[in-house]
Design a protein around this motif. Sequence first.
Motif, mmCIF file in Angstrom:
data_model
loop_
_atom_site.group_PDB
_atom_site.id
_atom_site.type_symbol
_atom_site.label_atom_id
_atom_site.label_comp_id
_atom_site.label_asym_id
_atom_site.label_seq_id
_atom_site.Cartn_x
_atom_site.Cartn_y
_atom_site.Cartn_z
ATOM 1 N N TYR A 65 27.265 14.183 8.373
ATOM 2 C CA TYR A 65 27.273 13.107 9.377
ATOM 3 C C TYR A 65 25.873 12.686 9.800
ATOM 4 O O TYR A 65 25.720 11.671 10.469
ATOM 5 C CB TYR A 65 28.030 13.557 10.631
ATOM 6 N N THR A 66 24.853 13.480 9.439
ATOM 7 C CA THR A 66 23.491 13.206 9.882
ATOM 8 C C THR A 66 22.509 13.348 8.730
ATOM 9 O O THR A 66 22.805 13.984 7.719
ATOM 10 C CB THR A 66 23.068 14.191 10.994
ATOM 11 N N HIS A 113 27.082 6.605 10.790
ATOM 12 C CA HIS A 113 26.873 7.921 10.198
ATOM 13 C C HIS A 113 26.660 7.832 8.689
ATOM 14 O O HIS A 113 25.923 8.637 8.116
ATOM 15 C CB HIS A 113 28.034 8.844 10.547
#
Length: 278
Positions: free
Chosen positions: A30-31, A72
């Motif tokens: 997600y990052t 994201h």
Amino acid sequence: MSATAKKTAPLPDDIKARKGGAPLVSLTAYTTPMAQMMDGICDFALVGDSVGMVLHGLPSTLGVTMEMMILHGKAVARGLKQTMMVVDMPFGSYEESPALAFRNAARLMSETGAAAVKLEGGVHMADTIAFLVKRGVPVMAHIGLTPQSINTLGGYKVQGRGAAAQSLMADAKAVAEAGAFSVVLEKVPAALADEITAEIAIPTIGIGASAGCDGQILVVDDMLGLFTAFKPKFVKRYANLGTDGRAAIQAYADDVRARSFPAAEHIFASDAPTGAAK
């Protein structure tokens, strides 16, 4: 090929060609920092709508929006060079019609650089999968426990037991025939997952399924022990970073309250040291 040639990320056809070969490895991401950690180790990274629960504190994936997935997805793309990125289509972005699904899938791919999208559903989504694939959108399917349908499934229950096995097999065959390049099998009895893997021509990606699947995926925060609200049976924790992180925060707080942080090595003098720009 030059010995110095850089490894590039696989494409959906490369993933499909791994059917029956060395197991495919995947995690959610997600990052950017998390993507960088798995780059070149995982075959593909999934920007999952599980981000709603893991990072945003939502009670389920149903509240995740297109804007969240794009945000994201862009972050993960910045951290990947050797691992393929797949992005989940959020609830409500594809179920209404194949045309709506295409518009949203095209937006996800164009704005994030994803190589493919993932959507939930079996027989009833086969026409939509075929529609997307014919228009240049590679699709990863997802059957078994489909989290976007928990309200109709009655919760996070194992799917495909008893008489329901035949229906799940039909779902697997339908998405394969529709053109999906792979299919996630979530919370499916191991014996059934093995039967499906043997029966269809595309890779199966297990999550709570069987070691006999063509690959495996887990939510990265689960396997790292960062998400601690609950632990699914199918998760193996390879670290306990949530516990370690909380302990580190407590140690930091203790140091601050005791005025032992910052120490001399963490602060700056009024005059810069000779010959240094500090």
